[in-house]
Motif scaffolding. Structure first.
Motif, PDB file in Angstrom:
ATOM      1  N   ARG A   1      23.692  40.823  26.270  1.00  0.00           N
ATOM      2  CA  ARG A   1      25.152  40.857  26.446  1.00  0.00           C
ATOM      3  C   ARG A   1      25.904  40.657  25.246  1.00  0.00           C
ATOM      4  N   LYS A   2      25.343  39.873  24.324  1.00  0.00           N
ATOM      5  CA  LYS A   2      25.950  39.811  23.073  1.00  0.00           C
ATOM      6  C   LYS A   2      24.934  39.721  22.086  1.00  0.00           C
ATOM      7  N   ASP A   3      25.410  40.786  21.062  1.00  0.00           N
ATOM      8  CA  ASP A   3      24.189  40.932  20.005  1.00  0.00           C
ATOM      9  C   ASP A   3      24.452  39.779  18.935  1.00  0.00           C
ATOM     10  N   ILE A   4      23.499  38.756  19.212  1.00  0.00           N
ATOM     11  CA  ILE A   4      23.583  37.675  18.334  1.00  0.00           C
ATOM     12  C   ILE A   4      22.858  38.053  16.923  1.00  0.00           C
ATOM     13  N   ALA A   5      21.928  38.758  16.920  1.00  0.00           N
ATOM     14  CA  ALA A   5      21.380  39.233  15.601  1.00  0.00           C
ATOM     15  C   ALA A   5      22.348  39.831  14.958  1.00  0.00           C
ATOM     16  N   ALA A   6      23.162  40.719  15.525  1.00  0.00           N
ATOM     17  CA  ALA A   6      24.260  41.452  14.634  1.00  0.00           C
ATOM     18  C   ALA A   6      25.146  40.373  14.247  1.00  0.00           C
ATOM     19  N   ILE A   7      25.722  39.312  14.885  1.00  0.00           N
ATOM     20  CA  ILE A   7      26.430  38.120  14.518  1.00  0.00           C
ATOM     21  C   ILE A   7      26.063  37.558  13.265  1.00  0.00           C
ATOM     22  N   LYS A   8      24.557  37.151  13.500  1.00  0.00           N
ATOM     23  CA  LYS A   8      23.829  36.673  12.300  1.00  0.00           C
ATOM     24  C   LYS A   8      23.590  37.425  11.376  1.00  0.00           C
ATOM     25  N   ASP A   9      23.673  38.707  11.311  1.00  0.00           N
ATOM     26  CA  ASP A   9      23.570  39.537  10.192  1.00  0.00           C
ATOM     27  C   ASP A   9      24.954  39.386   9.323  1.00  0.00           C
ATOM     28  N   VAL A  10      25.666  39.442   9.839  1.00  0.00           N
ATOM     29  CA  VAL A  10      27.275  39.120   9.448  1.00  0.00           C
ATOM     30  C   VAL A  10      27.388  37.877   8.395  1.00  0.00           C
ATOM     31  N   GLN A  11      26.820  36.567   9.317  1.00  0.00           N
ATOM     32  CA  GLN A  11      27.016  35.623   8.790  1.00  0.00           C
ATOM     33  C   GLN A  11      25.787  35.382   7.390  1.00  0.00           C
ATOM     34  N   ASP A  12      24.982  36.019   7.616  1.00  0.00           N
ATOM     35  CA  ASP A  12      23.507  36.101   6.546  1.00  0.00           C
ATOM     36  C   ASP A  12      24.112  36.554   5.510  1.00  0.00           C
ATOM     37  N   ALA A  13      24.699  37.834   5.575  1.00  0.00           N
ATOM     38  CA  ALA A  13      25.084  38.676   4.586  1.00  0.00           C
ATOM     39  C   ALA A  13      26.462  37.693   3.802  1.00  0.00           C
ATOM     40  N   GLU A  14      27.014  36.863   4.404  1.00  0.00           N
ATOM     41  CA  GLU A  14      28.209  36.298   3.693  1.00  0.00           C
ATOM     42  C   GLU A  14      27.416  35.037   3.003  1.00  0.00           C
ATOM     43  N   PHE A  15      26.392  34.359   3.574  1.00  0.00           N
ATOM     44  CA  PHE A  15      25.638  33.406   3.016  1.00  0.00           C
ATOM     45  C   PHE A  15      24.940  33.875   1.596  1.00  0.00           C
ATOM     46  N   ARG A  16      24.331  34.884   1.867  1.00  0.00           N
ATOM     47  CA  ARG A  16      23.762  35.616   0.746  1.00  0.00           C
ATOM     48  C   ARG A  16      24.447  35.824  -0.538  1.00  0.00           C
ATOM     49  N   GLY A  17      25.843  36.372  -0.346  1.00  0.00           N
ATOM     50  CA  GLY A  17      26.755  36.644  -1.328  1.00  0.00           C
ATOM     51  C   GLY A  17      27.007  35.326  -1.760  1.00  0.00           C
TER      52      GLY A  17
END
Length: 711
Positions: free
Chosen positions: A339-355
């Motif tokens: 229903r909600k692509d949590i992995a995709a949400i985490k991808d965005v958060q992870d990319a921001e963190f890694r930056g």
């Protein structure tokens, strides 16, 4: 080689500002949340909530998998019906089926033994021992060496704490190994069943309504903690007396309304809020689908094997109930991920963190190390899953447990694997003896045969090396079950304490199988130590960075749940699962009558139907609903293990029991969505109404301190 990144200590503390009602907070963090508690209307001082020696936290207890609370000075404990289900089942027979008929002890003498697995843990002290666990662990240690060093230090800290045998101590990790706290708990070993309503009330709606809303389930049960005449924990005995609980919760029948604040205290099991996207995808694409498939098949085998046999059905009732609960939650996670692509949400958060980390953690190999150790963890997990299928037999697990105990007892106690130290011998005996209440040889044989067939379909590359040649043929299992003596409880228990040679010389087919499989099992275990040690080295560095990153944004920093005492908060709240539909926040007794059918799980006791139709609501009638509320929703942050948790009003009075979540909320273990995350609670007014109007538990109503609405 792993390179350590050290971040400023000031960045490692908990953030002062929480967002929405998210967070499963350690009690000592609550003073940092004063503004949040005030925002929702909690009037209890945060400092008081942080003090484990004072009311109400001193009344909150663990049952070792569920939560509960004292509600009288004589050790009376209230929890969920499904948390006391094992004790109800243990005392049930086809002739005296307390599951169906319910049970009420009108005197202390009539209370029934909960069994060796029924325990009450009272948390008395929590102390930060991070330095004693992690100090001076050199960077050149292998993963296994690091894992064993940490384990050795934890065992020493535990032994030091348990110098008084009345206590059970543990040293769990927080923030995925960044911190360690030593928890000291009084462990009460004599726990008795006092009152359980019929499952027509306590499990109304059954697996059909599990995780669904609206609910009308009276999921409550009462137990009592007993101690020796000297007031100290003791083994079950007729000479024992009720435990004098230092504090207990006052019960408020005044009720709640939409928007009211609540506090919830208990022992949430496990959450995965800080998992990486790769870990979420592994759960979504590999682990959860496999779990759903296996449990579904296992439940089908149990249903088929027990069909038409009332005694077998009773024996496997608790097993099936537990499996169904895990199945519904696992399927709910899959549906939630779809229903909600949590992995995709985490991808965005992870990319921001890694930056952010690229600017603040220059020169570190942490992120590359992190990805490598997580990949190794997931690969080994697949082999461990295959091994679990290949050993899916209660008799084989018992044989393996006892053989491993014999091997470990060759070592000094301090050098043994923690699970096999002398402090855990009573738990091992309880597991081995407790099998007699949930085991039938023919059913176990059918389950094992089906599991071996499932194992045969697993890709060869995902099976532990060398295991295939050791396994019995599914078609030839009958001879193993016909010739083993492990189905007899006394003969099974007699193996505890025997030496390794006795096991190796045994002719019992399940003992022989356990011995044959030992090398494969040990190999998996040693590889797990290596992987876990590397995780223990790398994940805490990652978590330190995540905490610093989140704190820089003013976001909540609380540890994932790990079965330790936590406090959450929220408000009574409806929710909208989809456009145009609003659910909650209350259900009523009229809903029970409307749902009633002539088939389980929607059977209703005649006395309850009569009381509803006669509108005998008394002081438990809600002035707005004009009837008795049954369940209600709140925005509190909960998970498994929170079952039975006390739901308190703004003054710290008991107004309900947590028992479930909505289906749309199941993914909250991974991602907290404030819009749809809702916990489901039993309204205390329904519980009291059932006790008075249906089961006439007047003795317990008199024992509790109850605040009734003002007239």
């Amino acid at each position: 080689m792993f390179k350590t990144i050290v971040l400023p200590v000031a960045l490692l503390g908990a953030a002062a500002g929480a967002m929405a009602d998210e967070g499963q907070w350690q009690p000592h963090q609550l003073p940092q949340l004063k503004s949040e508690l005030k925002r929702i209307g909690i009037t209890m001082p945060a400092e008081k909530l942080a003090d484990l020696s004072k009311h109400p936290m001193s009344a909150i207890v663990s049952l070792g998998g569920c939560s509960a609370s004292f509600v009288s000075p004589d050790g009376l404990v209230v929890t969920n019906h499904h948390c006391g289900y094992g004790a109800v089942q243990r005392n049930s027979t086809p002739e005296k089926n307390y599951i169906v008929d319910g049970f009420l002890a009108r005197t202390r003498a009539e209370e029934l033994p909960g069994g060796p697995s029924s325990l009450v843990y009272v948390t008395e002290k929590v102390e930060n021992v991070t330095d004693r666990v992690l100090k001076d662990l050199g960077p050149n240690l292998t993963g296994r060496q690091r894992n064993e060093a940490i384990s050795s230090r934890i065992k020493a800290l535990t032994a030091e704490c348990e110098s008084d045998k009345a206590y059970r101590c543990s040293v769990p990790a927080f923030h995925r190994g960044l911190e360690y706290y030593r928890i000291k708990q009084l462990m009460i070993r004599d726990v008795r069943l006092v009152y359980a309503p019929s499952d027509k009330i306590g499990n109304f709606g059954g697996d059909i309504d599990n995780y669904e809303w609206p609910r009308q389930t009276g999921d409550f049960t009462f137990l009592r903690a007993y101690v020796g005449p000297d007031g100290r924990p003791a083994d079950p005995s007729p000479n024992n007396v009720p435990y004098k609980s230092k504090d207990f919760l006052v019960v408020s029948a005044e009720g709640l309304k939409n928007g009211d604040p609540i506090l919830l205290a208990g022992y949430p099991g496990r959450t995965s809020r800080y998992k990486l996207p790769s870990e979420i995808r592994f759960a979504r694409d590999v682990d959860l689908p496999g779990r759903v498939s296996t449990i579904t098949a296992d439940l089908d085998v149990i249903a088929s094997a027990t069909k038409g046999n009332a005694a077998w059905d009773v024996r496997y009732a608790s097993v099936a109930k537990s499996l169904n609960n895990v199945l519904k939650k696992s399927q709910g996670l899959l549906d939630g991920f779809a229903r909600k692509d949590i992995a995709a949400i985490k991808d965005v958060q992870d990319a921001e963190f890694r930056g952010w980390y690229g600017k603040n953690g220059k020169g570190s190999t942490l992120l590359a190390d992190l990805d490598a150790v997580i990949a190794a963890d997931m690969a080994l997990s697949r082999e461990e899953g295959a091994y679990a299928e290949a050993t899916h037999s209660d008799l084989l697990r018992s044989a393996r447990l006892m053989y491993r105990l014999a091997q470990e007892r060759q070592k000094p106690d301090a050098e043994r694997d923690a699970a096999y130290q002398e402090r855990n011998l009573s738990f091992i005996k309880a597991r081995v003896s407790g099998l007699d209440k949930s085991f039938v040889a023919q059913v176990d044989q059918a389950r094992y045969a089906a599991a071996l067939n499932r194992y045969a379909k697993i890709d060869q590359k995902l099976r532990p090396q060398g295991l295939d040649a050791l396994l019995p043929n599914a078609a030839n299992l009958a001879s193993l079950y016909q010739t083993t003596e492990l189905g007899d409880t006394n003969k099974r228990l007699a193996w505890i304490g025997k030496d390794v040679a006795a096991f190796q010389q045994s002719n019992d087919p399940f003992i022989q199988l356990a011995v044959r499989m030992n090398d494969v099992a040990k190999s998996l275990e040693e590889r797990r130590k290596e992987v876990d040690g590397n995780l223990d080295r790398t994940i805490p560095q990652y978590m330190a960075a995540v905490i610093a990153y989140k704190k820089s944004q003013g976001k909540p920093v609380y540890p994932d749940a790990n079965s330790t005492l936590r406090v959450t908060y929220g408000t009574v709240s409806p929710y909208s699962p989809r456009d145009g539909l609003v659910k909650g926040p209350f259900t009523t007794v009229e809903g029970i009558v409307e749902k009633a059918t002539d088939k389980d799980p929607f059977l209703v006791p005649a006395a309850l139907t009569e009381a509803v139709k006669a509108k005998r609501y008394g002081v438990f009638k809600d002035p707005v609903l004009n009837t008795v509320p049954v369940n209600f929703l709140s925005s509190a942050d909960t998970t498994g293990g929170n079952s039975g948790s006390a739901v308190m009003n703004k003054r710290g009075e008991l107004v309900g029991l947590n028992f479930d979540s909505t289906y749309e909320s199941i993914t909250k273990d991974w991602y907290f969505d404030t819009a749809i995350t809702r916990a489901i609670h039993v309204d205390i007014r329904y519980m009291l109404w059932v006790m008075k109007e249906v089961d006439h538990a007047d003795n317990l109503l008199k024992e509790m301190t109850i605040k009734y609405p003002k007239k």
